[in-house]
Design an enzyme around this catalytic site. Structure first.
Site, short mmCIF file in Angstrom:
data_model
loop_
_atom_site.label_atom_id
_atom_site.label_comp_id
_atom_site.label_asym_id
_atom_site.label_seq_id
_atom_site.Cartn_x
_atom_site.Cartn_y
_atom_site.Cartn_z
N LYS A 133 0.85 -1.19 0.00
CA LYS A 133 0.00 0.00 0.00
C LYS A 133 0.88 1.23 0.00
CE LYS A 133 -2.29 1.01 3.84
NZ LYS A 133 -3.35 0.93 4.87
N LYS A 179 -7.30 -6.11 -1.91
CA LYS A 179 -8.11 -5.31 -0.98
C LYS A 179 -8.82 -4.18 -1.73
CE LYS A 179 -6.29 -3.97 2.85
NZ LYS A 179 -5.27 -3.33 3.71
#
Length: 244
Positions: free
Chosen positions: A36, A98
């Site tokens: 991320k 995700k």
């Protein structure tokens, strides 16, 4: 690919911004290494080429290495945008994808249904994890919809990292209800959102499969570099919570 749905102690999901941090998180005992980019938003996405490079390195690791997850970026609650972003990340071979859903009081079941319908074909071939944002006040009664669409997991996070941590927006009773619904529908569950080391014990007691950290792993906040010593301290706090 994931911990048992009956596990007692949560694993550590460590968000990393670079390939170097990915190696540090693996060496530091992370149970999921979450790719991320915090400089690009709450669920800022890595560039496709970097994701592909991470997967190549991960596949070269010995058996037993923690799985990778990757975020698809901060996307609007629009079926086409979500499906396209998720497909891009899934195509790199990342084991867990995700996807954030910006659900709020005025964007509930109907909007979610359209997005999940667009993502259901991808969910049949890839392990998708839905992310709801506690500070947007989503309807947590919608959790079963993710299982019905074939998702592998569900998480709570926060969208605005300047507005306080997860527990500022939802109390432990609400969090426990969310986790209970996830368990009842066979979903891997996780809690994240500006968590600190002090959150490890009280949140572990609620029974999530994973607790996600970024800022607590960095010496200068979530957009700074990962600090292996801080990662070790969070890991130790989770182990103490498991032993309590």
């Amino acid at each position: 690919m994931s911990r048992s749905l009956a596990q007692a102690a949560p694993g550590l999901l460590a968000s990393v911004a670079t390939l170097t941090e990915m190696a540090q998180a693996i060496a530091g005992g992370a149970d999921i290494v979450d790719l991320k980019d915090p400089a690009r938003g709450a669920l800022g996405a890595w560039r496709t080429a970097d994701l592909a490079a991470a997967v190549v390195r991960w596949r070269a690791l010995p058996p037993g290495a923690p799985p990778l997850s990757a975020t698809v970026g901060d996307q609007p609650l629009e079926p086409g945008a979500l499906a396209a972003a998720a497909a891009r990340v899934a195509a790199t071979g990342v084991p867990l994808v995700k996807i954030g859903f910006a659900l709020g009081p005025e964007t509930g079941a109907e909007a979610l249904a359209a997005c999940l319908a667009a993502l259901a074909p991808l969910a049949r071939a890839h392990r998708l994890v839905g992310v709801l944002f506690a500070d947007l006040r989503p309807d947590l009664a919608l959790v079963p919809r993710f299982a019905q669409a074939g998702f592998a997991g569900i998480m709570l996070d926060t969208a605005d990292k300047t507005a306080g941590s997860l527990r500022r927006h939802l109390d432990d009773r609400a969090l426990a209800g969310f986790l209970s619904a996830a368990r009842a529908h066979g979903l891997m569950s996780g809690l994240a959102g500006s968590l600190t080391r002090a959150d490890a014990a009280p949140l572990a007691a609620l029974g999530p499969h994973y607790l996600g950290f970024r800022g607590a792993l960095c010496a200068t906040g979530r957009t700074g570099a990962l600090d292996p010593a801080r990662l070790a301290a969070v890991r130790a706090a989770l182990r103490r919570a498991a032993a309590a």
